[in-house]
Design an enzyme around this catalytic site. Structure first.
Site, mmCIF file in Angstrom:
data_model
loop_
_atom_site.group_PDB
_atom_site.id
_atom_site.type_symbol
_atom_site.label_atom_id
_atom_site.label_comp_id
_atom_site.label_asym_id
_atom_site.label_seq_id
_atom_site.Cartn_x
_atom_site.Cartn_y
_atom_site.Cartn_z
ATOM 1 N N ARG A 152 -10.427 12.385 1.187
ATOM 2 C CA ARG A 152 -10.019 12.508 -0.222
ATOM 3 C C ARG A 152 -11.250 12.646 -1.115
ATOM 4 N NH1 ARG A 152 -5.861 7.746 -1.346
ATOM 5 N NH2 ARG A 152 -5.932 8.644 -3.452
ATOM 6 N N VAL A 156 -7.790 7.856 -8.880
ATOM 7 C CA VAL A 156 -9.054 7.314 -8.358
ATOM 8 C C VAL A 156 -10.122 8.406 -8.285
ATOM 9 C CG1 VAL A 156 -7.932 5.429 -7.101
ATOM 10 C CG2 VAL A 156 -8.235 7.657 -5.955
ATOM 11 N N ASP A 157 -9.786 9.614 -8.765
ATOM 12 C CA ASP A 157 -10.802 10.689 -8.796
ATOM 13 C C ASP A 157 -11.627 10.562 -10.081
ATOM 14 O OD1 ASP A 157 -8.085 12.835 -9.707
ATOM 15 O OD2 ASP A 157 -9.693 12.202 -11.050
ATOM 16 N N HIS A 166 -6.344 1.768 -11.045
ATOM 17 C CA HIS A 166 -6.250 1.635 -9.584
ATOM 18 C C HIS A 166 -7.584 1.887 -8.890
ATOM 19 C CE1 HIS A 166 -1.674 2.465 -10.048
ATOM 20 N NE2 HIS A 166 -1.989 1.231 -10.342
ATOM 21 N N CYS A 215 -21.496 -3.761 5.628
ATOM 22 C CA CYS A 215 -22.071 -4.345 4.406
ATOM 23 C C CYS A 215 -23.519 -4.759 4.650
ATOM 24 C CB CYS A 215 -21.255 -5.575 4.004
ATOM 25 S SG CYS A 215 -22.013 -6.601 2.737
ATOM 26 N N THR A 258 2.748 11.795 -14.228
ATOM 27 C CA THR A 258 3.022 10.609 -13.424
ATOM 28 C C THR A 258 4.520 10.472 -13.171
ATOM 29 O OG1 THR A 258 2.735 8.227 -13.168
ATOM 30 C CG2 THR A 258 3.077 9.043 -15.422
ATOM 31 N N PRO A 280 6.496 18.604 -15.145
ATOM 32 C CA PRO A 280 7.462 19.666 -14.821
ATOM 33 C C PRO A 280 8.816 19.078 -14.414
ATOM 34 C CG PRO A 280 5.422 19.935 -13.559
ATOM 35 C CD PRO A 280 5.369 18.588 -14.214
HETATM 36 C C1 BV8 Z 1 0.933 -5.433 -6.939
HETATM 37 C C2 BV8 Z 1 -4.865 3.527 -5.478
HETATM 38 C C3 BV8 Z 1 1.068 -7.769 -6.635
HETATM 39 C C4 BV8 Z 1 -4.980 3.718 -3.999
HETATM 40 C C5 BV8 Z 1 -2.492 3.155 -5.986
HETATM 41 C C6 BV8 Z 1 8.020 -3.805 -9.521
HETATM 42 C C7 BV8 Z 1 9.055 -3.043 -9.085
HETATM 43 C C8 BV8 Z 1 8.955 -2.413 -7.817
HETATM 44 C C9 BV8 Z 1 7.813 -2.518 -7.006
HETATM 45 C C10 BV8 Z 1 6.785 -3.282 -7.461
HETATM 46 C C11 BV8 Z 1 6.903 -3.936 -8.691
HETATM 47 N N1 BV8 Z 1 5.757 -4.601 -8.886
HETATM 48 C C12 BV8 Z 1 4.921 -4.405 -7.812
HETATM 49 C C13 BV8 Z 1 5.540 -3.602 -6.919
HETATM 50 C C14 BV8 Z 1 4.971 -3.153 -5.672
HETATM 51 C C15 BV8 Z 1 4.066 -1.904 -5.837
HETATM 52 C C16 BV8 Z 1 4.876 -0.747 -6.355
HETATM 53 O O1 BV8 Z 1 4.870 -0.439 -7.532
HETATM 54 N N2 BV8 Z 1 5.558 -0.084 -5.419
HETATM 55 C C17 BV8 Z 1 6.339 1.130 -5.804
HETATM 56 C C18 BV8 Z 1 5.988 2.237 -4.854
HETATM 57 C C19 BV8 Z 1 7.782 0.833 -5.760
HETATM 58 N N3 BV8 Z 1 2.943 -2.192 -6.716
HETATM 59 C C20 BV8 Z 1 1.827 -2.733 -6.149
HETATM 60 O O2 BV8 Z 1 1.716 -3.000 -4.964
HETATM 61 C C21 BV8 Z 1 0.675 -3.036 -7.093
HETATM 62 N N4 BV8 Z 1 0.164 -4.357 -6.809
HETATM 63 O O3 BV8 Z 1 2.052 -5.397 -7.362
HETATM 64 O O4 BV8 Z 1 0.291 -6.570 -6.545
HETATM 65 C C22 BV8 Z 1 0.088 -8.819 -6.874
HETATM 66 C C23 BV8 Z 1 0.013 -9.329 -8.133
HETATM 67 C C24 BV8 Z 1 -0.881 -10.368 -8.357
HETATM 68 C C25 BV8 Z 1 -1.657 -10.858 -7.296
HETATM 69 C C26 BV8 Z 1 -1.586 -10.258 -6.036
HETATM 70 C C27 BV8 Z 1 -0.702 -9.201 -5.818
HETATM 71 C C28 BV8 Z 1 -0.520 -2.062 -6.851
HETATM 72 C C29 BV8 Z 1 -0.125 -0.662 -7.093
HETATM 73 C C30 BV8 Z 1 -1.362 0.261 -6.984
HETATM 74 C C31 BV8 Z 1 -1.482 0.921 -5.648
HETATM 75 N N5 BV8 Z 1 -2.573 1.884 -5.609
HETATM 76 N N6 BV8 Z 1 -3.554 4.005 -5.961
HETATM 77 C C32 BV8 Z 1 -5.071 5.175 -3.603
HETATM 78 O O5 BV8 Z 1 -5.043 6.059 -4.487
HETATM 79 O O6 BV8 Z 1 -5.212 5.397 -2.397
HETATM 80 S S1 BV8 Z 1 -0.958 3.731 -6.553
HETATM 81 C C33 BV8 Z 1 -1.085 5.483 -6.459
HETATM 82 O O7 BV8 Z 1 0.239 5.925 -6.356
HETATM 83 C C34 BV8 Z 1 -1.641 6.168 -7.670
HETATM 84 O O8 BV8 Z 1 -2.733 5.500 -8.224
HETATM 85 C C35 BV8 Z 1 -0.429 6.198 -8.607
HETATM 86 O O9 BV8 Z 1 -0.307 4.988 -9.305
HETATM 87 C C36 BV8 Z 1 0.714 6.301 -7.632
HETATM 88 C C37 BV8 Z 1 1.200 7.707 -7.545
HETATM 89 O O10 BV8 Z 1 1.927 7.935 -8.705
HETATM 90 P P1 BV8 Z 1 1.571 9.191 -9.658
HETATM 91 O O11 BV8 Z 1 0.126 9.155 -10.023
HETATM 92 O O12 BV8 Z 1 2.572 9.185 -10.699
HETATM 93 O O13 BV8 Z 1 1.715 10.448 -8.681
HETATM 94 P P2 BV8 Z 1 3.016 10.945 -7.915
HETATM 95 O O14 BV8 Z 1 2.517 11.764 -6.811
HETATM 96 O O15 BV8 Z 1 3.927 9.831 -7.652
HETATM 97 O O16 BV8 Z 1 3.740 11.898 -8.986
HETATM 98 C C38 BV8 Z 1 3.091 13.018 -9.472
HETATM 99 C C39 BV8 Z 1 3.852 13.434 -10.722
HETATM 100 O O17 BV8 Z 1 3.150 14.526 -11.299
HETATM 101 C C40 BV8 Z 1 5.282 13.887 -10.441
HETATM 102 O O18 BV8 Z 1 6.150 13.335 -11.411
HETATM 103 C C41 BV8 Z 1 5.205 15.410 -10.584
HETATM 104 O O19 BV8 Z 1 6.389 15.946 -11.112
HETATM 105 C C42 BV8 Z 1 4.058 15.567 -11.578
HETATM 106 N N7 BV8 Z 1 3.292 16.808 -11.464
HETATM 107 C C43 BV8 Z 1 3.046 17.534 -10.337
HETATM 108 N N8 BV8 Z 1 2.258 18.605 -10.656
HETATM 109 C C44 BV8 Z 1 2.007 18.520 -11.994
HETATM 110 C C45 BV8 Z 1 2.654 17.366 -12.506
HETATM 111 N N9 BV8 Z 1 2.578 16.994 -13.802
HETATM 112 C C46 BV8 Z 1 1.863 17.798 -14.647
HETATM 113 N N10 BV8 Z 1 1.201 18.918 -14.224
HETATM 114 C C47 BV8 Z 1 1.260 19.313 -12.921
HETATM 115 N N11 BV8 Z 1 0.619 20.422 -12.537
HETATM 116 ZN ZN ZN Z 2 -20.295 -8.240 2.713
#
Ligand code: BV8
Ligand code: ZN
Length: 253
Positions: free
Chosen positions: A67, A100-101, A116, A152, A193, A219
């Site tokens: 990535r 993260v980019d 993130h 590390c 998003t 979109p």
């Molecule tokens: C946590 C870094 C607890 C890593 C990422 C409440 C309800 C349900 C679930 C949960 C909740 N609270 C917590 C959860 C669990 C979980 C979660 O949300 N799960 C989801 C899947 C249901 N959340 C977590 O685990 C979070 N941590 O809750 O910890 C805790 C608390 C205290 C103490 C200890 C623990 C952490 C979440 C972060 C994870 N890391 N990224 C990496 O990148 O490898 S998340 C990662 O996925 C991204 O950063 C981003 O956030 C997400 C992807 O979403 P989008 O960016 O929106 O992208 P996606 O592909 O989904 O969609 C793209 C969109 O773009 C589409 O809509 C498309 O139509 C559109 N599009 C496409 N092309 C275009 C366009 N738009 C415009 N122009 C275009 N050309």
């Molecule tokens: Zn270390």
């Protein structure tokens, strides 16, 4: 577009909230896009976890190396440039990203809030000691490869990417700054998003709850339609420059 342009033209305190979609036209796969190559049989949400790193550190580190190489080869697109233009035009504008980019920074954004983490901030998974970002591998095979994580320098523990994995808490300072900006803005523009990952997806809802207007650029329909006053259905690199032009008559380039 006219309604959206009016919202932007009259905004004074703006938040731009972005996801993977804003980098899609730069060739960076979104989380909705199926994984390819070595990772095709994996789901991104499964790979981006501490468990996956514990189970197979070379697979996960290899994925982040791939990535990072993809992002290094990518260029900011007109969407990133338009976001930087909005920031330049409206002092106090805040960019909050889930990405993260580093494409917002390379497009001129001053200090986007990375909820993130970043692909360019590796640290030790044992003692959190910051680790150097490995040099660019000669050629990262398109299909990816397993790469054992570096060790590390302080405790010889495996180095991990400086991103927030599923199940991990977000950096407190970043989350607090994002909530603060969203609760005091008069316009939040959410771009590219799916609004499915929490707590990040709360940010546009906080803005709406505190009375700000919400403008969505995507979109597709998303759960954020529910809080959006205006939806611009199109790709960010086309819609955002047109929006800036319609609002201020300026071309963001
Ligand atoms: C946590 C870094 C607890 C890593 C990422 C409440 C309800 C349900 C679930 C949960 C909740 N609270 C917590 C959860 C669990 C979980 C979660 O949300 N799960 C989801 C899947 C249901 N959340 C977590 O685990 C979070 N941590 O809750 O910890 C805790 C608390 C205290 C103490 C200890 C623990 C952490 C979440 C972060 C994870 N890391 N990224 C990496 O990148 O490898 S998340 C990662 O996925 C991204 O950063 C981003 O956030 C997400 C992807 O979403 P989008 O960016 O929106 O992208 P996606 O592909 O989904 O969609 C793209 C969109 O773009 C589409 O809509 C498309 O139509 C559109 N599009 C496409 N092309 C275009 C366009 N738009 C415009 N122009 C275009 N050309
Ligand atoms: Zn270390």
């Amino acid at each position: 577009m006219r309604e959206a342009a009016a919202l932007l033209a009259q905004a004074r305190r703006i938040v731009v909230f972005t996801g993977a979609g804003v980098s899609a036209e730069s060739g960076v796969p979104t989380f909705r896009d199926a994984l390819t190559g070595l990772w095709r049989s994996f789901d991104a949400q499964r790979l981006a976890t501490p468990e996956a790193f514990r189970e197979d550190p070379a697979l996960v580190w290899g994925w982040y190396e791939w990535r990072r190489a993809t992002v290094r080869r990518a260029r900011p697109n007109a969407g990133h440039v338009a976001v930087a233009a909005i920031e330049a035009r409206l002092p106090g504008a805040v960019v909050v990203t889930q990405n993260v980019d580093d494409l917002h920074e390379r497009a001129g954004s001053v200090a986007p809030i990375h909820l993130h983490g970043s692909l360019f901030a590796p640290r030790c998974s044992a003692c959190s000691h910051p680790a150097p970002t490995p040099d660019e591998a000669a050629e990262e095979p398109g299909d990816g490869r397993r790469v054992p994580p570096p060790r590390c320098a302080r405790c010889a523990g495996p180095v991990r990417p400086g991103v927030v994995w599923f199940g991990e808490a977000l950096p407190t300072a970043a989350l607090e700054a994002a909530v603060e900006a969203a609760s005091t803005c008069d316009l939040l523009v959410t771009v590219g998003t799916s609004g499915l990952v929490y707590p990040a997806a709360e940010i546009p809802q906080v803005a709406a709850r505190f009375g700000a207007a919400v403008l969505q650029v995507n979109p597709q329909e998303t759960p954020l339609d529910a809080v959006s006053d205006v939806n611009l259905r199109g790709p960010a690199a086309q819609v955002l420059p047109a929006l800036v032009h319609a609002a201020w008559g300026a071309d963001p380039a």
